[in-house]
Each structure stands twice: as C-alpha cells, then as structure tokens.
Design a protein around this motif. Structure first.
Motif, short mmCIF file in Angstrom:
data_model
loop_
_atom_site.label_atom_id
_atom_site.label_comp_id
_atom_site.label_asym_id
_atom_site.label_seq_id
_atom_site.Cartn_x
_atom_site.Cartn_y
_atom_site.Cartn_z
N LEU A 27 51.45 24.06 48.03
CA LEU A 27 50.08 23.67 48.36
C LEU A 27 49.49 24.51 49.50
N GLN A 28 50.35 25.02 50.38
CA GLN A 28 49.85 25.84 51.48
C GLN A 28 49.32 27.18 50.97
N LYS A 29 49.75 27.57 49.79
CA LYS A 29 49.28 28.82 49.20
C LYS A 29 48.30 28.58 48.05
N ALA A 30 47.91 27.34 47.85
CA ALA A 30 47.00 27.02 46.75
C ALA A 30 45.57 27.30 47.16
N VAL A 31 45.26 28.56 47.35
CA VAL A 31 43.93 28.99 47.75
C VAL A 31 43.58 30.25 46.96
N THR A 32 42.37 30.37 46.54
CA THR A 32 41.92 31.53 45.78
C THR A 32 40.63 32.06 46.37
N THR A 33 40.42 33.35 46.25
CA THR A 33 39.19 33.98 46.74
C THR A 33 38.48 34.67 45.60
N GLU A 34 37.20 34.88 45.78
CA GLU A 34 36.40 35.57 44.76
C GLU A 34 35.23 36.24 45.43
N THR A 35 34.92 37.45 45.00
CA THR A 35 33.77 38.18 45.51
C THR A 35 32.66 38.18 44.45
N ILE A 36 31.52 37.64 44.84
CA ILE A 36 30.37 37.59 43.94
C ILE A 36 29.52 38.83 44.18
N LYS A 37 29.37 39.64 43.14
CA LYS A 37 28.66 40.91 43.28
C LYS A 37 27.31 40.84 42.57
N GLY A 38 26.55 41.92 42.71
CA GLY A 38 25.26 42.03 42.05
C GLY A 38 24.16 41.21 42.71
N LEU A 39 24.28 40.93 44.00
CA LEU A 39 23.29 40.14 44.73
C LEU A 39 22.24 41.07 45.35
N GLN A 40 21.09 40.53 45.70
CA GLN A 40 20.01 41.29 46.29
C GLN A 40 20.10 41.24 47.82
N PRO A 41 19.72 42.34 48.51
CA PRO A 41 19.78 42.36 49.98
C PRO A 41 18.84 41.33 50.62
N GLY A 42 19.32 40.68 51.65
CA GLY A 42 18.51 39.74 52.43
C GLY A 42 18.08 38.49 51.67
N LYS A 43 18.81 38.13 50.63
CA LYS A 43 18.47 36.95 49.83
C LYS A 43 19.48 35.83 50.06
N SER A 44 19.02 34.57 49.85
CA SER A 44 19.88 33.39 49.98
C SER A 44 20.31 32.92 48.60
N TYR A 45 21.59 32.52 48.50
CA TYR A 45 22.14 32.07 47.22
C TYR A 45 22.92 30.76 47.43
N LEU A 46 22.81 29.89 46.44
CA LEU A 46 23.58 28.65 46.44
C LEU A 46 24.75 28.84 45.48
N LEU A 47 25.97 28.69 45.99
CA LEU A 47 27.18 28.91 45.20
C LEU A 47 27.83 27.58 44.87
N ASP A 48 28.24 27.43 43.61
CA ASP A 48 28.89 26.20 43.16
C ASP A 48 30.19 26.55 42.43
N VAL A 49 31.24 25.76 42.70
CA VAL A 49 32.51 25.90 42.01
C VAL A 49 32.79 24.60 41.26
N TYR A 50 33.06 24.72 39.96
CA TYR A 50 33.39 23.57 39.13
C TYR A 50 34.86 23.66 38.74
#
Length: 568
Positions: free
Chosen positions: A523-546
């Motif tokens: 469980l201490q290693k049960a972590v994942t990362t992800e890089t979301i690409k293709g975003l616009q400069p200086g913009k705000s985004y709402l990210l959701d994980v299901y």
C-alpha cells in the motif's frame, strides 16, 4: 430620613395640570424634595400614567402608594404578574386634614402627618390572588391615599404595575377585538397557520401596533411579561436584587415625570432601552420562541416537529408605550409524519436513493444466510447526509457521510438491519448505497483512505500538468478527464455544480485523457502518476479521476484545479 418616610407627598411630582396634587404644606421644602432625585430612587410611589417594573422576594410583602386629591376622579390600576402568582389588595385611607387641631392654618409637622396616615386603617377596595393580569377600574373614586400591597408566596418574582387617573385618554394597552381568540386555520406536519382579528387600537385609533407570537410545548402564557421572564430566567437581568436593597429597574426620571429640560411634557410612557431589549432576547430557550411580525394578522409558524403539541400565544404590542395585551391563546398538534415506505436492499446490489430537503428514507437489509460481517458502502452524490444503522432495533452506527464511506459491522445470525438516511438542510440529497455480506464480491470499487489528487507545481509547464493519486491492493480501472474552466472558478463552485455520482459515461469524449489499470500489494507504493499534455498556456483545468469497479460502478476522486504556466 423623615423625607423618605413620607410617601404621600411623592405623588406631587407630575407638575402638569392633568396629574393629581397633594395639598400644599411647605412649597419651598417640597420643591427641594423634587429636585433631589436620590430622594425618589427606589421609592414606593406609583407615578400617575406610567408602568413600573419591580421585584418581590418570596413571603416579603411590598407596599406602594399614590394620592387622589379630588373626589369623583376616575381611577384604573393594572397589576401584571410575571413568573409567579401574586396576592394583592388595594385599600383607601383618607388624607390628613390641611390644618392643625387648633385651626390656626399653620402646617403640621411632617412626622405628625406621616403618623396620622400610618395609624389609620384603610378601607379595602379590591383584592386578587392568581397569575392573571387583573384590573381595578372605578369611574369615580374618592380622594385619599391609596395603598397597593403585593405578596408572592410561591417564589421571588417580578411584576408590573400601572395606575392612572385619566384612563379614557391614556389607553396605553392595546384594545382587544370583540373576538380575541387566535384561530388555527391550517395544520401540517411541520407548519401551523394562525389568524386573529386586528386590535381596534390599530384599525380604529390608528396607533402603531405590532403582533408578537410565542410558541412553546408546555403551556399558554397570560402576559408578555411572563414570556420575557421565562426567556431571561438565566440572565443577570432576572437575578434577584441583593437583600437589604430595594430594586428599581429604571431610573426614576423615566417613570412618567417631566425632566428639568422638558417641563411641558404631560405624559411620558415607559419604554425599554435598546440595550434592555437586546438583553431580554439574548438567550432564547430551545423550547420557547418569540417572533414579532409587524401588523400582519395571519402567520405561518414553520420548522415544527411532526406529531407534537404546541401552544401559541398572541400579544398586541403598542409601539409607542411598549405595553401589551394578550389574546386568548390556543394549542394544536402537528400532523404525524407520513409513514415511510421501507426499501429492501439486495445483497451486493447498488441502490439509488433520492431524499427531499430535510427529508428521510428508510431501508432494510435482511441477509438470507448466516454471516460474520456485513459491509455498507455509501456514496453521497451532493451534500453530506446522515446515516443510522440499527440491528434488530439496537443502534450500531450514527454518522455524517460526505462523498464515499465504507462501514463494516459484526454480523449476527438471522439479523435484520434498518438503515435511516436523513437528507441535507441545504437541499435535496442523492446517494448510492450497497449492502453485502461478501465484501470481496461487490460492484463498488475499493478506495484508499485519501481520494485527493496531488498536482506537482514544479513539473507544471505551459502545455502540461503532472498529477498523482493513490490506489489499493485490488486491481481497478482508472480514467482521467480534463475540462477547461474560467480563471475565477472556485472550489465552492466546483462542489456546488458537480454530482459526485455521475460516471465517466456522462463526460464528453474530448475531455477524456486516458484509462489504465493499476494496483499494488504494498500500500505504501500504491501510487501512480500521470502527465496530462496538450494544454493551453495560462489556462485553468479541472481534473477528475474515476475508479471503476468490477460491477461497473464508478467513484470519482476529489476534483483538482490546475493552471498551466503562462510563460515558459
């Protein structure tokens, strides 16, 4: 000290033509007495045309005096008990003769006049025992010294007294209509609508009247004074005065007498200061509520409990004089709460539940086989809800649930579980609930204790954002979505607009970033990362994980707001 013993002369204070005067003995001495306010403080004089408030110690009688100089004078006396019954009587003594025994016309010594009054036994005019607001009214009263004696045998208490020699013109108390009853016109589970006829003081005399409703579960009240005593029984205002000291709630200058800079004012009715008014409503009790509603004569009392008896009292309050009159109160029992249909939960099946604002729903779970444990999954879609779980009538759990919660309880052979769900006060509630005796085979995905999404600020670029989230030991499918929002998009707006139970099937295809499977036995290693690409400069985004379980039911992690760099 002789001055303090001479009660009769104090009534000479109102110097206008409408109030009664004693015969003049020593005018210079008497005017000196008037100017000395310490002489009048806490005195036993009832001023003509003003309501006074005072205090009685139990079994300690108190006497008040006032003088009527001329025969055939109208007289009205009103005594208002506050929080205990009173015994009171009104008696009359003749005034001492103007001159001395020799007929010389010289004034009698003050001590001799005082003794002459005290030694004479007066004639009883009226007596009363009880807690009603009671009146003595005489259209034509003889001259003399009137004595009002009050006694409380039950407890220390407050009371009010009003006396006037001009009752027809004063009319400080609002007049009641010919039918003074308060009627219940509509009755619901949590509401009662009341109606009453307006006071003629408002409808005919056009004086400013406001109505105050009092609601409680114990009994009807006979005066607003009794209500205020109940409301303030814990306040310093209602504490008994120290023994050995008289009690006077207000400065003597407010008792209806003209002040030095206002000699032409004929009557000044006593009005509570704003400080006192705030004090008298500062600590309302849970079982007693006072609501002043202006000059309306119909009102709906809300937020009551179903199947509960309430007592309703109405008081007409003269805004100018701050004096009130009680209507004939009423009582009513609210309707019973509609019997809820109990929803049967099936083992391992998700059930959707909708609850009205402040409403409640009942669910029943009866496992068909013996079980050691039972697990409840609750997914609150909107605001927090309250859940109570009983096993065979015994309360096992009572908690507030926000977002997703899992409860595991010890089982019992042939046990039946009753679940009560109570909605939010803010609005309607929606939730999903699952009960199972086989937690390894259920459609809800397993969740970590922390369902937040972490964004790495140092890895932020003009076109990408890197995030991470926790998983579990169970292999689940995770899908991540993005949505561009305005720069002023707040966390509160995010929470208000989104239904937490909506799955990825409700999202636009263009908002989908990717889906992947993930788990870890550690469980201490049960972590994942992800890089979301293709975003616009200086913009705000709402990210959701299901996270999507084996049965297809999805749970959304807490949304994360990120903003790309404007310059790179």
């Amino acid at each position: 000290m002789l001055l303090l013993l001479w009660f009769g002369f104090l009534l000479l204070l109102p110097l206008n033509s409408r109030t009664q005067k004693l015969p003049t003995r020593d005018e210079e001495l008497f005017q000196m007495q008037i100017r000395d306010k310490a002489f009048f403080h806490d005195s036993s004089v009832i001023p003509d045309g003003a309501e006074i408030s005072s205090f009685l110690f139990r079994d300690a009688p108190k006497k008040y005096f006032f003088v009527v100089e001329e025969d055939n004078t109208p007289l009205a006396v009103t005594v208002t008990p506050c929080d205990a019954p009173l015994e009171w009587k009104l008696s009359l003594q003749e005034l001492p003769e103007e001159a001395s025994g020799e007929g010389s016309g010289e004034p009698e010594p003050l001590e001799q006049q005082k003794q002459q009054i005290i030694n004479e036994e007066g004639t009883e005019l009226f007596s009363y025992k009880g807690n009603d607001v009671e009146y003595f009214v005489s259209p034509s009263s003889p001259s003399g010294l009137y004595q009002l004696e009050l006694l409380s045998t039950e407890k220390d208490t407050y009371f009010k007294v009003y006396a006037t020699t001009t009752p027809e013109s004063d009319q400080p108390y609002p007049e009641l209509p010919y039918d003074p009853r308060v009627d219940v016109t509509s009755l619901g589970r949590t509401t009662v609508t009341l109606a009453w006829k307006p006071s003629p003081t408002a409808s005919l005399l056009k004086q400013p009247i406001q109505y105050c409703i009092v609601i409680n579960k114990e009994h009807n009240f006979k005066s607003l004074c009794a209500v205020e005593a109940k409301l303030n029984s814990d306040d310093a205002f209602m504490r008994a005065p120290k023994p050995g000291l008289d009690f006077s709630l207000f400065d003597f200058a407010h008792f209806g007498f003209p002040s030095d800079n206002n000699p032409g004012k004929e009557r000044i009715f006593l009005k509570s200061s704003s400080k006192l008014s705030r004090q008298m409503s500062s600590k309302p009790r849970v079982d007693l509520q006072k609501i002043c509603i202006g000059n309306k004569n119909i009102f709906t009392v809300s937020d009551l409990k179903p199947d509960t008896q309430y007592y309703f009292d109405m008081f007409a309050l003269n805004v100018n004089t701050n004096m009130s009159t009680a209507y004939v109160g009423t009582f009513a029992r609210t309707k019973e709460e509609a019997k809820q249909k109990t929803v049967e939960l099936k083992d391992g099946k998700v059930t959707d539940v909708f609850i009205k604002r402040k409403g409640a729903k009942f669910l029943r779970f009866a496992p068909v086989s013996s079980h050691q444990k039972v697990t409840f999954f609750v997914h609150s879609c909107l605001d927090a809800i309250q859940i109570q779980i009983r096993r065979d009538g015994k309360l096992l759990l009572s908690q507030n649930v926000e977002e997703v919660r899992q409860f595991q309880l010890r089982g019992k052979p042939k046990a039946k579980y009753l679940i009560r769900l109570k909605g939010s006060k803010k609005g309607a509630s929606m939730l999903k609930i699952l009960a199972t005796t086989r937690p390894n085979k259920q459609s809800f995905p397993s969740l970590p204790e922390d369902t937040r999404i972490k964004a790495f600020d140092k890895l932020r670029t003009c076109s990408s954002a890197t995030v991470a989230w926790l998983g579990t030991q169970e292999r689940n499918k995770f899908c991540i979505y993005k949505k561009e929002v305005d720069d002023n998009y707040s966390e509160e707006q995010k929470k208000r607009e989104q239904n937490q139970c909506l799955g990825p099937d409700t999202r636009k295809k263009s908002e989908k970033v990717l889906c992947k499977y993930f788990h870890s036995q550690n469980l201490q290693k049960a972590v994942t990362t992800e890089t979301i690409k293709g975003l616009q400069p200086g913009k705000s985004y709402l990210l959701d994980v299901y996270v999507i379980g084996h049965g297809g039911h999805s749970v959304k992690y807490q949304s994360k707001l990120v903003k790309t760099r404007k310059f790179c």
